[in-house]
Design an enzyme around this catalytic site. Sequence first.
Site, PDB file in Angstrom:
ATOM      1  N   THR A 141      -8.229   3.831  12.452  1.00 33.04           N
ATOM      2  CA  THR A 141      -8.477   4.458  13.508  1.00 33.04           C
ATOM      3  C   THR A 141      -9.905   4.150  14.106  1.00 33.04           C
ATOM      4  O   THR A 141     -10.115   3.986  15.268  1.00 33.04           O
ATOM      5  CB  THR A 141      -8.228   5.995  13.058  1.00 33.04           C
TER       6      THR A 141
ATOM      7  N   ALA B 195      -9.245   5.454   4.024  1.00 31.84           N
ATOM      8  CA  ALA B 195      -9.160   6.719   5.050  1.00 31.84           C
ATOM      9  C   ALA B 195     -10.311   7.478   5.138  1.00 31.84           C
ATOM     10  O   ALA B 195     -11.085   7.601   4.420  1.00 31.84           O
ATOM     11  CB  ALA B 195      -7.891   7.591   4.629  1.00 31.84           C
ATOM     12  N   GLY B 196     -10.527   7.890   6.585  1.00 28.09           N
ATOM     13  CA  GLY B 196     -11.544   8.970   6.551  1.00 28.09           C
ATOM     14  C   GLY B 196     -12.725   8.233   7.121  1.00 28.09           C
ATOM     15  O   GLY B 196     -13.653   8.975   7.794  1.00 28.09           O
TER      16      GLY B 196
ATOM     17  N   GLY C 166      -7.586   9.259   9.778  1.00 23.68           N
ATOM     18  CA  GLY C 166      -7.903   9.202  10.985  1.00 23.68           C
ATOM     19  C   GLY C 166      -9.072  10.374  11.463  1.00 23.68           C
ATOM     20  O   GLY C 166      -9.378  10.534  12.587  1.00 23.68           O
TER      21      GLY C 166
ATOM     22  N   LYS D 228       0.843  -1.259   0.116  1.00 22.15           N
ATOM     23  CA  LYS D 228      -0.018  -0.116  -0.186  1.00 22.15           C
ATOM     24  C   LYS D 228       0.943   1.365  -0.098  1.00 22.15           C
ATOM     25  O   LYS D 228       1.685   1.451   0.879  1.00 22.15           O
ATOM     26  CB  LYS D 228      -1.129   0.097   1.505  1.00 22.15           C
TER      27      LYS D 228
END
Lengths: 278, 254
Positions: free
Chosen positions: B204, B181-182, B154, B93
Amino acid sequence: MLAPWCEYENAEEPVLRLGQSALDWWAARTRVERRGTLVVANPRDLPDLRRFARRTEGYSEVEQSNIAELEPELHGFTKGLHFKNEAHLDPRQALRDLHKQLVDQGVEFYRKLAPLRLENAIDCRGLHAREVLHDLRGVKGEMLVIRCPDVTLTRPVRLLHPRMPLYIVPRGGGIYMLGATMIESEDSSRITARSMLELLSAAYALNPAFGEAEVLEIGVDLRPAFPDNLPRIRRLGRTIYANGLYRHGYLLAPALAQGVADLALDNNHSEMIDEDRA
Amino acid sequence: MKSFYGIQLPNPLMLGTAQYPSPAILEQAFRDSGAGVATVSLRRESGAGQTFWQMIRDLGVLVLPNTASCHTIKEAVTTAHMAREVFDTNWIKLELIGHTDSLQPDVFQLVEAARILTEDGFQVFPYTTDDLIVGERLLAAGCEVLMPWGAPIGSGRGLNNAYALRAMRAEFPDVPLVVDAGIGLPSHAAQAMELGYDAVLLNTAVARAGDPAAMARAMLLAIEAGQLAHQADPIEARDMAEPSTPVIGKAFLS
């Protein structure tokens, strides 16, 4: 730091329960400052402060004016949490005091090889015992000791940070301990520039006068930890292993030692024993 | 479900391995969610033979190493080589951070690093924005997967620009797409799957939840629900009500 309530934010329940007994235990043996802990966050990290508060207990919420009363030299923080029952000690002084009290009671210390006539042993060698305790791992931690007489902080202050639990602990005489990184790495050979930058930036964020501090000491080591980051007692043959204190050495050592004593002297099994093959 | 460089995933949840309270809780999150892919970041300082990495291997899932916190092509390429050695996989990644506060990818360096790594035999999963042209360039550089962000890493803000993500799906109908992400909530993950995405990558939202294992399970359920909904051809939204039973002829006087 004797901070069971703060540590509970990211630890299992025994840390909170067993850790609380450590305050009186140490106070009976060394100097313990009971001035609580102050937790602050930069305005942009306030969601982290709310999250921290939700995950633990034993605090009161404080505003800018309370922060100014508690620590007049902290600047720019509008919200925080005050854990009034927490305490801190000087770990090196605590060890010296403990050592002296044991010597006074007739305990003999051998700095190199122990005499071979030992029939029973208690092995507290941390990561060095991993040839027997295979599920033990090392978690890298880095810290700094700085001297900055221009700044007066009277209690441990934690600055919430997305990647590590950052704290600064006053040692007296203008000396502060600044810690600590938490890295899943078993290389304790060096501190990285990144870690040092982050630690020093945190101090600088608390009070820019820390920019003038003298760096006295750099510490790098590995915390011995089991997979759930809780300590364990194991009896294998005639050896009792006590290990895995992770980042809670001073906080959980009294409970761990009590568990070892109960096993060795009375054959009582505390909750920390996960294997007994005497 | 589309394959990722020839590999069929057991389910569309890719789960990160950072920031958990303990490795035991990390393991439980994987067990309870059945996530089929574990992403793991390598720090150059870590060296070989780490217990933590063995724990990741012992999860028994596909490992997708990442180049988290790399800011330059050189760092990312070095980290990728180290990852290949440690985890014995060509998957990487590729994360190239361009901005410290938003952790926004530097897409210019990203394309170049993707080209270098692909030529080196890596199978690259690039963490990118939702920009279509960058997506095209990444494919031209040899990537066979695209991983646009939902929101900054995050931040837990969900899909900041669902319109752009929908456009990306339409533009690249045959490319495996992952929202990376997010994600903060299972509803965000479900929304990504409803848009027709092939997988969701998150860390996260699970690791820093009060009960990571429960949140991991919630994420998988939401992802499966979103995937099923997408396959079921959902209705279009309308401005006016459309009665589900006809009104005319109803015996309303009885």
